[in-house]
Write an enzyme that holds these catalytic residues in place. Structure first.
Site, short mmCIF file in Angstrom:
data_model
loop_
_atom_site.label_atom_id
_atom_site.label_comp_id
_atom_site.label_asym_id
_atom_site.label_seq_id
_atom_site.Cartn_x
_atom_site.Cartn_y
_atom_site.Cartn_z
N GLU A 140 39.32 102.52 169.91
CA GLU A 140 39.34 101.09 170.21
C GLU A 140 39.63 100.83 171.69
O GLU A 140 40.15 99.78 172.05
CB GLU A 140 40.35 100.38 169.31
CG GLU A 140 39.99 100.51 167.83
CD GLU A 140 40.16 99.21 167.05
OE1 GLU A 140 40.54 98.20 167.64
OE2 GLU A 140 39.90 99.23 165.84
N HIS B 133 39.16 95.88 168.21
CA HIS B 133 38.50 95.85 169.51
C HIS B 133 37.12 96.48 169.38
O HIS B 133 37.02 97.67 169.03
CB HIS B 133 39.33 96.58 170.56
CG HIS B 133 40.67 95.95 170.78
ND1 HIS B 133 41.68 96.04 169.85
CD2 HIS B 133 41.15 95.20 171.80
CE1 HIS B 133 42.74 95.38 170.29
NE2 HIS B 133 42.44 94.87 171.48
N LYS C 276 44.06 89.42 165.64
CA LYS C 276 43.50 89.49 166.99
C LYS C 276 42.16 90.23 166.96
O LYS C 276 42.03 91.25 166.28
CB LYS C 276 44.46 90.23 167.92
CG LYS C 276 43.91 90.48 169.32
CD LYS C 276 44.82 91.43 170.11
CE LYS C 276 44.18 91.80 171.45
NZ LYS C 276 44.92 92.88 172.14
#
Length: 253
Positions: A87, A144, A171
Site C-alpha cells: 500500500e 491506498h 480512510k
C-alpha cells in the site's frame, strides 16, 4: 450527520479538516528532530510512520521512540501507522509481525489512534480493532490504491466495509489518471459524508489530486495530510500553504 470523533482536545469531523503531519525518520535521532519541529508549527495530529524506522521490528526500540515522541509532542494526538509495501509503504512484514507490533503499540499507552489496513487478513483486522477499542485507541481503517482510482461505487463500498469492520474513521487514498478521476473521488466523498455514519478521510494523490487535500470541509473529508520537512506520500502540500488555503476556504463557506 456523521458522529464526531474526539481525540484528546481535537474534534475530528467538525469544522476545518484536521491537519496531520508524519514523522518519517529512519533513526531515533531523526524522529526526535522531526517531532521537535512539528511541536513548533501547530499541527492537529502527528502520525508516526513506523515503516520508515530502521528498527521497526525491535519492540524495545519502538517503545523508546514512542516515549520520546510523546514527551516532545505533549497533548497532540499521535497516530501509529505501519504502511506495508503493498500500500505504498517502505517495508513489508508478515501478518503476525504486523499484529504483534500493533498490539504492542496499543499497550504502550503512548498512542491515540491506530491505522489498520483494510485488506489485511479479516480475522486479524477484527482482532486488532477490538484490542484497540478495548484500550481506548481510535481506529482508522485505510486503503491506498496507487494504481488507479476505482469506481465511485467501489470507493463507497470500501469506506462502508471499513465502517462495518469497526473503524471510527474510514480512510481511502487513490491515484488519479485524469482530472475526471479527481472529480470522481470528490463525488464519492460527498456521498460518503452522508452514507457513512462516522467521519471519513479521502484523498486523490499526486499533483492532480492536490485539490482533494484542500477541499475536505466542502466535500466531507475530515483529515488532510501535509508535508513539513519531507512528504510521506505523493501530492502532500507544504504545511503553511495547506493551513492558509484551508482557512481561506473555511472563511468563505
Amino acid at each position: 450527520m456523521a458522529e464526531i470523533v474526539k481525540v484528546r482536545d481535537v474534534k475530528i469531523g467538525e469544522g476545518l479538516p484536521k491537519i496531520c503531519v508524519s514523522l518519517i525518520g529512519k533513526t531515533l535521532t531523526e524522529i526526535k528532530e522531526e517531532a521537535f519541529y512539528l511541536n513548533n508549527v501547530n499541527v492537529d495530529l502527528v502520525e508516526w510512520r513506523v515503516d520508515f524506522f530502521d528498527q521497526c521490528l525491535n519492540l524495545d526500540d519502538v517503545d523508546s521512540a514512542l516515549k520520546e515522541i510523546r514527551e516532545v509532542i505533549g497533548n497532540t494526538p499521535l497516530l501509529f501507522t505501519f504502511r506495508t509495501a503493498n500500500e505504498g509503504g517502505e517495508k513489508d512484514i508478515t501478518i503476525d509481525e504486523y499484529v504483534t507490533l500493533y498490539k504492542h503499540a496499543i499497550r504502550s499507552n503512548y498512542i491515540d489512534l491506530l491505522d489498520i489496513e483494510l485488506f489485511q487478513e479479516k480475522n486479524e483486522v477484527v482482532e486488532m480493532v477490538k484490542y484497540a477499542k478495548g484500550n481506548q485507541v481510535v481506529v482508522i481503517i485505510s486503503n491506498h490504491d496507487f494504481a488507479k482510482t476505482p469506481t465511485k461505487e467501489e470507493i463507497l463500498h470500501r469506506l462502508k466495509m471499513a465502517e462495518q469492520l469497526g473503524a471510527d474513521i474510514p480512510k481511502i487514498a487513490v491515484m488519479p489518471k485524469s482530472e475526471k478521476d479527481v472529480l470522481l473521488l470528490l463525488e464519492a466523498t460527498l456521498e460518503g459524508r452522508s452514507s457513512v455514519d462516522c467521519p471519513i478521510v479521502t484523498m486523490s494523490m499526486g499533483g492532480k489530486g492536490s485539490i482533494s487535500r484542500l477541499s475536505g470541509e466542502l466535500f466531507g473529508s475530515s483529515i488532510t495530510f501535509g508535508a513539513a520537512k519531507s512528504a510521506s506520500a505523493p501530492g502532500q502540500i507544504p504545511l503553511e500553504d495547506l493551513k492558509q488555503v484551508l482557512h481561506v476556504i473555511h472563511h468563505s463557506l
